[in-house]
Design a protein around this motif. Structure first.
Motif, PDB file in Angstrom:
ATOM      1  N   LEU A 150       0.823  -1.208   0.000  1.00 31.29           N
ATOM      2  CA  LEU A 150       0.000   0.000   0.000  1.00 31.29           C
ATOM      3  C   LEU A 150       0.856   1.255   0.000  1.00 31.29           C
ATOM      4  O   LEU A 150       1.814   1.356   0.788  1.00 31.29           O
ATOM      5  N   ILE A 151       0.529   2.198  -0.877  1.00 34.11           N
ATOM      6  CA  ILE A 151       1.105   3.547  -0.844  1.00 34.11           C
ATOM      7  C   ILE A 151      -0.052   4.526  -0.973  1.00 34.11           C
ATOM      8  O   ILE A 151      -0.832   4.449  -1.933  1.00 34.11           O
ATOM      9  N   HIS A 152      -0.195   5.407   0.013  1.00 35.22           N
ATOM     10  CA  HIS A 152      -1.350   6.307   0.081  1.00 35.22           C
ATOM     11  C   HIS A 152      -2.664   5.530   0.028  1.00 35.22           C
ATOM     12  O   HIS A 152      -3.682   6.014  -0.491  1.00 35.22           O
ATOM     13  N   GLY A 153      -2.640   4.280   0.521  1.00 39.61           N
ATOM     14  CA  GLY A 153      -3.842   3.460   0.521  1.00 39.61           C
ATOM     15  C   GLY A 153      -4.137   2.775  -0.794  1.00 39.61           C
ATOM     16  O   GLY A 153      -5.128   2.049  -0.907  1.00 39.61           O
ATOM     17  N   HIS A 154      -3.305   2.975  -1.834  1.00 40.59           N
ATOM     18  CA  HIS A 154      -3.477   2.316  -3.128  1.00 40.59           C
ATOM     19  C   HIS A 154      -2.664   1.022  -3.160  1.00 40.59           C
ATOM     20  O   HIS A 154      -1.511   0.999  -2.717  1.00 40.59           O
ATOM     21  N   ARG A 155      -3.243  -0.020  -3.712  1.00 44.56           N
ATOM     22  CA  ARG A 155      -2.513  -1.285  -3.861  1.00 44.56           C
ATOM     23  C   ARG A 155      -1.558  -1.187  -5.048  1.00 44.56           C
ATOM     24  O   ARG A 155      -1.974  -0.872  -6.168  1.00 44.56           O
ATOM     25  N   CYS A 156      -0.286  -1.472  -4.786  1.00 47.06           N
ATOM     26  CA  CYS A 156       0.760  -1.360  -5.800  1.00 47.06           C
ATOM     27  C   CYS A 156       1.432  -2.715  -5.977  1.00 47.06           C
ATOM     28  O   CYS A 156       2.060  -3.225  -5.032  1.00 47.06           O
ATOM     29  N   PRO A 157       1.349  -3.343  -7.146  1.00 49.88           N
ATOM     30  CA  PRO A 157       1.971  -4.648  -7.360  1.00 49.88           C
ATOM     31  C   PRO A 157       3.497  -4.557  -7.319  1.00 49.88           C
ATOM     32  O   PRO A 157       4.087  -3.627  -7.876  1.00 49.88           O
ATOM     33  N   GLN A 158       4.099  -5.531  -6.662  1.00 48.67           N
ATOM     34  CA  GLN A 158       5.551  -5.625  -6.658  1.00 48.67           C
ATOM     35  C   GLN A 158       5.999  -6.110  -8.031  1.00 48.67           C
ATOM     36  O   GLN A 158       5.382  -6.995  -8.624  1.00 48.67           O
TER      37      GLN A 158
END
Length: 384
Positions: A308-316
């Motif tokens: 999570l970054i700023h509550g957004h899901r970010c794929p590795q």
């Protein structure tokens, strides 16, 4: 626990520990709790967590080795400590010097311990380990082979005070009929041993058999202690495993890292060692200051795991490196250097769990949490 942020850090919610203890207690009635804090409390920080547990009323701790026990003693933990694993003979002296309780791995081991204690005019405290089906350590007591004579002999050693007895469940997490039958048989075998001791006029002492899933699936067995590890930490081995109870656990550990660099790459450009990720569109890549040397399994690379970054899901994306990893932050509008990425925990109302990492690595939370490296500071969670 520290109070200041680092490049990557874990936060420990001490209030959640107390809450989870109460949830465990609801499941086991009057049975007392032995706090299992081996492997640095499964990566949570053994000393700090033991202090919280002790303040909440836990009066017995379980560790794997004499080294772990000494670390607790050196940091002021005065409660009883059971060493669940093997202590080499050259370290036997610590057992009486530091008032530790040693599990008896076998009758031959108990004899060796007794000989040492007698030669030093000491009495060493111990718990008898009964092997009812794990076939790891302890005196075998199973339908095919019952060594009640060795169990009785351990209690009669003159320089070893066998003041407790325990066994261990290998499949208490499995609710299939065969596993339930196996676990229930273990319980009967253990009770048979207790009855056998009492028939010989021997007080078995402190009795304990339930591990975490034994607590979740078998409730109050009327023993003196139970041995939760992950449960007081607010998690199970895998939240997809069905259980018979419905506790309200709160995960104790959250894991964070800083965003160190943000850059946009073009279609056809690749990311990290091995070039296993190729951008198919203009992609905003955020590099996080955490990697496999911090305990993240490299196996989760390119497996769709998200942070999570700023509550957004970010794929590795790309292979996880020793000290860094990269994520696709294209959908995060204002991501920049210095932002906080949440790898385990809650951010802006969104949640990512340790289970998500463990499943991508084809393992269980016990291993994933225990692997969290010492260089990742454990910090007390800030109040809201």
């Amino acid at each position: 626990m520290l109070e200041a942020r680092s490049r990557a850090w874990a936060e420990i919610d001490e209030q959640a520990i107390v809450h989870n203890l109460a949830e465990v207690q609801k499941l086991v009635g009057k049975t007392k709790i032995m706090g299992i804090v081996k492997a640095n409390a499964y990566g949570h920080g053994d000393v700090a967590c033991a202090r919280v547990l002790a303040d909440a009323g836990v009066d017995f701790f379980g560790v794997s080795s004499v080294d772990e026990a000494l670390n607790l003693r050196d940091h002021g933990i005065t409660q009883d400590i059971l060493i669940l694993g093997y202590t080499p003979p050259e370290h036997f002296h610590y057992l009486y010097e530091k008032n530790l309780v040693q599990s008896l791995c076998s009758y031959a081991y108990a004899q060796k311990l007794n000989d040492f204690a007698g030669a030093h005019h000491q009495v060493i405290r111990a718990h008898c380990k009964v092997d009812t089906g794990m076939n790891r350590t302890g005196v075998i007591y199973q339908p095919q082979e019952k060594h009640m004579d060795e169990i009785l002999a351990e209690y009669r050693l003159p320089h070893v005070h066998t003041e407790g007895i325990f066994s261990h469940f290998p499949v208490s997490d499995d609710l299939q009929e065969d596993s339930r039958t196996f676990t229930e048989r273990q319980i009967r075998l253990f009770q048979e041993v207790l009855n056998g001791l009492q028939e010989q006029g021997i007080d078995p002492g402190i009795r304990h058999i339930q591990n975490s899933y034994g607590i979740l699936n078998y409730g109050d067995l009327g023993m003196d202690y139970c041995r939760p590890g992950l449960l007081w930490m607010g998690v199970t081995s895998d939240d997809a495993i069905p259980i018979r109870s419905d506790p309200d656990f709160i995960p104790v550990l959250s894991l964070y890292a800083n965003v160190s660099v943000v850059k946009t790459i073009q279609p056809g450009m690749t990311v990290s060692y091995g070039r296993h990720f190729t951008a198919e569109r203009p992609t905003k890549v955020a590099t996080l200051s955490i990697g496999y040397a911090d305990g993240l399994p490299r196996l989760v690379s390119n497996q769709g795991w998200e942070v999570l970054i700023h509550g957004h899901r970010c794929p590795q994306i790309g292979n996880i490196c020793m000290d860094q990893l990269m994520v696709d932050a294209t959908e995060v509008p204002d991501v920049q250097e210095g932002d906080t990425a949440c790898l385990v925990g809650t951010q802006n109302g969104q949640r990512v769990t340790i289970d998500e990492i463990s499943r991508k690595a084809h393992t269980i939370n016990n291993e994933t949490l225990s692997a969290l490296a010492a260089r990742v500071p454990r910090m007390k969670k800030r109040g809201k």
